[in-house]
Design a protein around this motif. Structure first.
Motif, PDB file in Angstrom:
ATOM      1  N   ALA A   1      42.796  35.565  47.606  1.00  0.00           N
ATOM      2  CA  ALA A   1      43.621  36.206  48.628  1.00  0.00           C
ATOM      3  C   ALA A   1      43.980  37.606  48.151  1.00  0.00           C
ATOM      4  N   PRO A   2      44.135  38.564  49.082  1.00  0.00           N
ATOM      5  CA  PRO A   2      44.468  39.927  48.665  1.00  0.00           C
ATOM      6  C   PRO A   2      45.775  40.000  47.882  1.00  0.00           C
ATOM      7  N   ARG A   3      45.882  40.995  47.028  1.00  0.00           N
ATOM      8  CA  ARG A   3      47.105  41.208  46.257  1.00  0.00           C
ATOM      9  C   ARG A   3      47.737  42.550  46.625  1.00  0.00           C
ATOM     10  N   ALA A   4      48.914  42.778  46.076  1.00  0.00           N
ATOM     11  CA  ALA A   4      49.679  43.978  46.419  1.00  0.00           C
ATOM     12  C   ALA A   4      49.082  45.207  45.754  1.00  0.00           C
ATOM     13  N   GLY A   5      48.760  46.225  46.592  1.00  0.00           N
ATOM     14  CA  GLY A   5      48.268  47.497  46.080  1.00  0.00           C
ATOM     15  C   GLY A   5      49.281  48.597  46.322  1.00  0.00           C
ATOM     16  N   THR A   6      48.846  49.810  46.130  1.00  0.00           N
ATOM     17  CA  THR A   6      49.748  50.951  46.228  1.00  0.00           C
ATOM     18  C   THR A   6      50.303  51.131  47.643  1.00  0.00           C
ATOM     19  N   ARG A   7      51.540  51.592  47.749  1.00  0.00           N
ATOM     20  CA  ARG A   7      52.192  51.905  49.026  1.00  0.00           C
ATOM     21  C   ARG A   7      52.136  50.741  50.022  1.00  0.00           C
ATOM     22  N   GLY A   8      52.308  49.527  49.512  1.00  0.00           N
ATOM     23  CA  GLY A   8      52.345  48.375  50.397  1.00  0.00           C
ATOM     24  C   GLY A   8      50.990  47.933  50.929  1.00  0.00           C
ATOM     25  N   SER A   9      49.912  48.468  50.344  1.00  0.00           N
ATOM     26  CA  SER A   9      48.573  48.066  50.790  1.00  0.00           C
ATOM     27  C   SER A   9      48.231  46.685  50.251  1.00  0.00           C
ATOM     28  N   GLN A  10      47.136  46.130  50.787  1.00  0.00           N
ATOM     29  CA  GLN A  10      46.599  44.872  50.270  1.00  0.00           C
ATOM     30  C   GLN A  10      45.213  45.161  49.722  1.00  0.00           C
ATOM     31  N   ILE A  11      44.953  44.644  48.520  1.00  0.00           N
ATOM     32  CA  ILE A  11      43.707  45.017  47.838  1.00  0.00           C
ATOM     33  C   ILE A  11      42.945  43.801  47.329  1.00  0.00           C
ATOM     34  N   ASN A  12      41.634  44.025  47.188  1.00  0.00           N
ATOM     35  CA  ASN A  12      40.782  43.050  46.516  1.00  0.00           C
ATOM     36  C   ASN A  12      39.690  43.850  45.802  1.00  0.00           C
ATOM     37  N   PHE A  13      38.927  43.194  44.971  1.00  0.00           N
ATOM     38  CA  PHE A  13      37.923  43.900  44.163  1.00  0.00           C
ATOM     39  C   PHE A  13      36.599  43.155  44.178  1.00  0.00           C
ATOM     40  N   VAL A  14      35.513  43.921  44.056  1.00  0.00           N
ATOM     41  CA  VAL A  14      34.177  43.358  43.861  1.00  0.00           C
ATOM     42  C   VAL A  14      33.779  43.619  42.415  1.00  0.00           C
ATOM     43  N   HIS A  15      33.281  42.574  41.760  1.00  0.00           N
ATOM     44  CA  HIS A  15      32.935  42.691  40.338  1.00  0.00           C
ATOM     45  C   HIS A  15      31.840  43.746  40.135  1.00  0.00           C
ATOM     46  N   PRO A  16      31.970  44.555  39.078  1.00  0.00           N
ATOM     47  CA  PRO A  16      30.983  45.630  38.848  1.00  0.00           C
ATOM     48  C   PRO A  16      29.551  45.138  38.688  1.00  0.00           C
ATOM     49  N   LYS A  17      29.357  43.900  38.317  1.00  0.00           N
ATOM     50  CA  LYS A  17      27.982  43.425  38.132  1.00  0.00           C
ATOM     51  C   LYS A  17      27.217  43.377  39.456  1.00  0.00           C
ATOM     52  N   ASP A  18      27.930  43.338  40.581  1.00  0.00           N
ATOM     53  CA  ASP A  18      27.280  43.282  41.891  1.00  0.00           C
ATOM     54  C   ASP A  18      27.132  44.650  42.551  1.00  0.00           C
ATOM     55  N   THR A  19      27.649  45.699  41.924  1.00  0.00           N
ATOM     56  CA  THR A  19      27.715  46.998  42.615  1.00  0.00           C
ATOM     57  C   THR A  19      26.953  48.103  41.896  1.00  0.00           C
ATOM     58  N   GLY A  20      26.222  47.752  40.861  1.00  0.00           N
ATOM     59  CA  GLY A  20      25.565  48.803  40.087  1.00  0.00           C
ATOM     60  C   GLY A  20      26.419  49.289  38.939  1.00  0.00           C
ATOM     61  N   GLY A  21      27.430  48.510  38.572  1.00  0.00           N
ATOM     62  CA  GLY A  21      28.193  48.841  37.371  1.00  0.00           C
ATOM     63  C   GLY A  21      29.518  49.532  37.612  1.00  0.00           C
ATOM     64  N   VAL A  22      29.924  49.654  38.875  1.00  0.00           N
ATOM     65  CA  VAL A  22      31.210  50.294  39.191  1.00  0.00           C
ATOM     66  C   VAL A  22      32.120  49.278  39.868  1.00  0.00           C
ATOM     67  N   LEU A  23      33.304  49.082  39.315  1.00  0.00           N
ATOM     68  CA  LEU A  23      34.286  48.206  39.956  1.00  0.00           C
ATOM     69  C   LEU A  23      34.641  48.786  41.323  1.00  0.00           C
ATOM     70  N   LEU A  24      34.549  47.951  42.360  1.00  0.00           N
ATOM     71  CA  LEU A  24      34.773  48.416  43.732  1.00  0.00           C
ATOM     72  C   LEU A  24      36.037  47.766  44.271  1.00  0.00           C
ATOM     73  N   GLU A  25      36.939  48.592  44.772  1.00  0.00           N
ATOM     74  CA  GLU A  25      38.183  48.090  45.367  1.00  0.00           C
ATOM     75  C   GLU A  25      38.093  48.186  46.880  1.00  0.00           C
ATOM     76  N   LEU A  26      38.628  47.177  47.542  1.00  0.00           N
ATOM     77  CA  LEU A  26      38.804  47.209  49.002  1.00  0.00           C
ATOM     78  C   LEU A  26      40.288  47.332  49.263  1.00  0.00           C
TER      79      LEU A  26
END
Ligand code: V0V
Ligand code: CO
Length: 161
Positions: free
Chosen positions: A125-150
């Protein structure tokens, strides 16, 4: 890099992708980093916050007004010795590019679609991000080596749509 083929019924399109939101840079000395980007490059500090869930002190800077069309740089310094950011800094022997964040209109559905495509989304489930946003992440192994945040911005956030 392993790329999972997109199921044809999804069309290969992530729903509600709004665009690049911010670039996250991990630093050891937050004040020194702010001095560089603000005083030398001329970026403006648009937000500061401690995120205790992520165990980071965070500063958002922008060359524009910090809105959806402005670039945003997120400086991150760990607040705890056992945080993921501390592990990153130790592993690298210093700071560096930590993640790239994309804004989405609905982080839950974006995460669900990615998961259906076999992509490793970190949180159930999404977690608390900056300024009241909701965030999640994609593992860098699936993105070409860069951690991706939504990031899904809070409806009431005047800085972002
Ligand atoms: C680790 N790796 C990375 C990486 N972190 N690669 C690219 N970018 C990163 N940031 C690689 C590392 O080099 C290893 O590659 C492999 O992943 C496993 O390393 P590890 O040290 O064991 O790392 P883990 O598994 O302990 O942690 C990695 C994950 C962790 C991605 C799971 O960083 C995480 O949970 N991140 C999500 C939370 C987060 O990052 N929060 C801070 C930002 P090899 O050696 O196996 O090839 S908070 C934020 O942005 C906020 C609040 C906001 O915007 O609002
Ligand atoms: Co971020």
């Amino acid at each position: 890099m392993s790329m999972t083929p997109m199921p044809s019924d999804l069309g290969g399109v992530l729903p509600g992708l709004l665009g690049l939101d911010h670039v996250g840079v991990a630093v050891v000395d937050l004040e020194a980093a702010i001095a560089f980007y603000r005083d030398l490059l001329g970026l403006r500090v648009v937000h500061r916050e401690d995120n205790l869930d992520q165990q980071v002190a965070e500063v958002m800077l922008s060359s524009g007004d910090g809105g959806p069309d402005g670039d945003q740089l997120q400086l991150l310094m760990p607040l705890a010795e056992d945080s993921v950011l501390t592990r990153f800094l130790v592993r690298r022997g210093g700071g560096g590019l930590h993640h790239v964040a994309y804004a989405v209109s609905d982080v839950r559905s974006a995460s669900r679609v990615l998961r259906q495509c076999g992509v490793q989304v970190l949180y159930d489930a999404p977690r608390a991000g900056t300024r009241g946003s909701q965030i999640n992440f994609v593992h860098p192994k699936d993105t070409g080596g860069v951690l991706l945040e939504l990031v899904e911005h809070a409806a009431a956030d005047p800085h972002n749509g």
